[in-house]
Design a protein around this motif. Sequence first.
Motif, mmCIF file in Angstrom:
data_model
loop_
_atom_site.group_PDB
_atom_site.id
_atom_site.type_symbol
_atom_site.label_atom_id
_atom_site.label_comp_id
_atom_site.label_asym_id
_atom_site.label_seq_id
_atom_site.Cartn_x
_atom_site.Cartn_y
_atom_site.Cartn_z
ATOM 1 N N ASP A 141 -2.313 1.460 4.806
ATOM 2 C CA ASP A 141 -3.430 0.304 4.795
ATOM 3 C C ASP A 141 -3.821 0.042 3.473
ATOM 4 O OD1 ASP A 141 -5.336 -1.789 5.588
ATOM 5 O OD2 ASP A 141 -6.877 -0.113 6.302
ATOM 6 N N THR A 153 0.447 -5.450 10.309
ATOM 7 C CA THR A 153 -0.968 -6.060 10.487
ATOM 8 C C THR A 153 -1.397 -5.781 11.644
ATOM 9 O OG1 THR A 153 -0.411 -7.811 8.747
ATOM 10 C CG2 THR A 153 -2.582 -8.019 9.939
ATOM 11 N N GLU A 177 -15.525 2.297 3.933
ATOM 12 C CA GLU A 177 -14.466 1.826 4.727
ATOM 13 C C GLU A 177 -15.124 0.855 5.618
ATOM 14 O OE1 GLU A 177 -10.255 2.667 6.460
ATOM 15 O OE2 GLU A 177 -11.250 3.932 5.101
ATOM 16 N N SER A 221 0.943 -1.209 0.084
ATOM 17 C CA SER A 221 -0.022 -0.142 0.009
ATOM 18 C C SER A 221 0.861 1.255 0.148
ATOM 19 C CB SER A 221 -0.932 0.036 1.271
ATOM 20 O OG SER A 221 -1.628 1.184 1.286
ATOM 21 N N GLU A 253 -11.394 -4.498 13.470
ATOM 22 C CA GLU A 253 -11.119 -3.434 12.314
ATOM 23 C C GLU A 253 -9.689 -3.981 11.942
ATOM 24 O OE1 GLU A 253 -12.600 0.402 11.177
ATOM 25 O OE2 GLU A 253 -10.331 0.892 11.780
ATOM 26 N N TRP A 254 -9.467 -4.591 10.635
ATOM 27 C CA TRP A 254 -8.075 -4.948 10.212
ATOM 28 C C TRP A 254 -7.492 -4.188 9.577
ATOM 29 C CZ3 TRP A 254 -5.900 -10.135 10.915
ATOM 30 C CH2 TRP A 254 -6.929 -10.929 11.733
ATOM 31 N N SER A 255 -6.197 -3.823 9.490
ATOM 32 C CA SER A 255 -5.396 -2.993 8.522
ATOM 33 C C SER A 255 -4.278 -3.748 8.220
ATOM 34 C CB SER A 255 -5.079 -1.796 9.263
ATOM 35 O OG SER A 255 -4.255 -1.766 10.297
ATOM 36 N N SER A 256 -3.606 -3.392 7.248
ATOM 37 C CA SER A 256 -2.329 -4.230 6.742
ATOM 38 C C SER A 256 -1.603 -3.456 5.734
ATOM 39 C CB SER A 256 -2.782 -5.676 6.019
ATOM 40 O OG SER A 256 -1.487 -6.315 5.609
ATOM 41 N N THR A 311 -8.650 -0.954 2.057
ATOM 42 C CA THR A 311 -9.407 0.135 1.553
ATOM 43 C C THR A 311 -10.248 0.093 0.404
ATOM 44 O OG1 THR A 311 -7.916 1.495 0.524
ATOM 45 C CG2 THR A 311 -7.710 1.690 2.726
ATOM 46 N N LYS A 315 -14.202 -3.218 6.090
ATOM 47 C CA LYS A 315 -13.626 -3.691 7.469
ATOM 48 C C LYS A 315 -14.450 -4.959 7.995
ATOM 49 C CE LYS A 315 -10.087 -0.803 7.422
ATOM 50 N NZ LYS A 315 -8.522 -1.262 7.311
#
Length: 545
Positions: free
Chosen positions: A58, A167, A137, A54, A181-184, A61, A141
């Motif tokens: 994140d 992550t 978003e 990214s 809520e996942w973000s990577s 998205t 998520k």
Amino acid sequence: MTIILTAFFSYVSSSDNTIDEVSFDTGGKIFELNKKIGENFQSPYHFTSVILESKSDDIFTPDAFSEILNNQNKLIDLDNNFYLSKTAGINEDNYLFNLTDFETGRESTGVTSIVDITDEFIKTQMNIPDGVNGVNEKQLKFALDKILTSKEGKGLLETIPRDDAYTKTKNVSNELGEYDEWSSKSLLVNVILDNAKLGGGTFNVGLGGDQATLNKEYLGREIVRVLAGNENNYKLWPIAVDVNLYSQEQGETSGVYLTLTVIVAILIAGLSLRSYYTVSIIGFGISAVILWLKGISSILGIKGGLIVDFIVPIAMVSLGVDFAIHAIRRYQESKISHPNNMNKALSFGLAAVSGALILAVLSDSLAFLSNAVTGIEALMHFGFSAAIATFSSFFLLGVIAPVIYMQTDKWLIQYKQNLRYINPFLRIFAGGMAAGMAGTSVILTVAVNPGYGGLVLAIYILVFMILPILYIKIFGPVGKRVNKKINSSSRKRILPFNFDVVKLFTNLTNYRYLVILITIVITVYSGFYALKLKPTFDVKDFFDP
């Protein structure tokens, strides 16, 4: 006879269209077993893997997922229409493998990732017809949490970084409910291809691939180009997709330096021997050596590759020029004692230097051939080709070159031509042109086709070796003849300074203790830091930014 053999080797090597590169495997039971497994238990799949990083913190998205999904669908459409294989330059067919997940019953074509799985979940479970293209978003998520925490989501967790620094999860509660809520930072995408259609074989990252391996890399490059798209929201990093193609391209770019090496080496030899004809003769010898190497290697079945095709010619340029300088210089010195008998001068000259040259040839060849016992195919074929090139260099530049130079001297005497009467700038210009054309012949032989290299060499022989002698024979001596004796002190120098390399290094012997002391200090200093070197490999070095 030398010219006939050179033409023959040029024809033989240019007629050999097989692509057979050496392998860098060390051999032994492990590699033999791996080869047998590959022959008898070939995988139906071939993987092309990429990492999508990214451009923000994140990749989970809507914008990033929409771009990735569009590129995945584009890849599938291109493959269905045979455009993917067509643009890759391989046999036109559809190569994406049709997959069925036996646990979920889900079918997919070739490329599948968390993106298209999320898109399907949003359409079927959240009743949003546009999938990832129609969610905000929060909705994305929410869908990701449901997928990644499900039983089927365990495999998808392997496609995102495990490090908490890249992550992250955060428990949130909103109108959609309570969820993580996942973000990577990045995401792994695998493209699965039909290995049988691509020629079979096992997946192996390394140099020395056959045509099937090259076809996989051509297709892999095209897949990378399609999945990258415009890279608005992410940066795509291919994982070992085109190792052999990249190696070939790096070798081809070194062709420029190989050409410059040939040109500079020939000019230095001409400057050392102070004769235009030494430039033209050595240029012929080097070009012929490369053709002999290619031709004999083709006849003996020696495989090519980056080391054989580029490293050996570079080594032979320096070795061949060294042979020529020693042999021709000793002949020039013998002419002082036998000014009226060129044959006798050549005999005395070659007799004086042949022992040292033969010893050098034998020792160098044995050193190269010692690679034959390593068991590594790349080093074995390097040793054989280098030994061939060493003997060819000795014959063409250590024997044939002084013979041609002697014959040229006889013609110049016969036609009453003194090279000192020719404008020195004209000689320098002609020598530079000869060196440039010899370099062109070498690079065409190595990087393009030995037939083209042989054709350029034929033109070279005509223009820079035969025509000057014919011109003198037909039209008489060139340049203004000077009757009075010119002292060396009264000659007009081309350069405004006098630099004697021999005298410089001879004078260093007067300061032998100082030279020894400086040598010891440099050696100790270099050895101290050499011991600090550590054999490390950073995974970041695997990617080319």
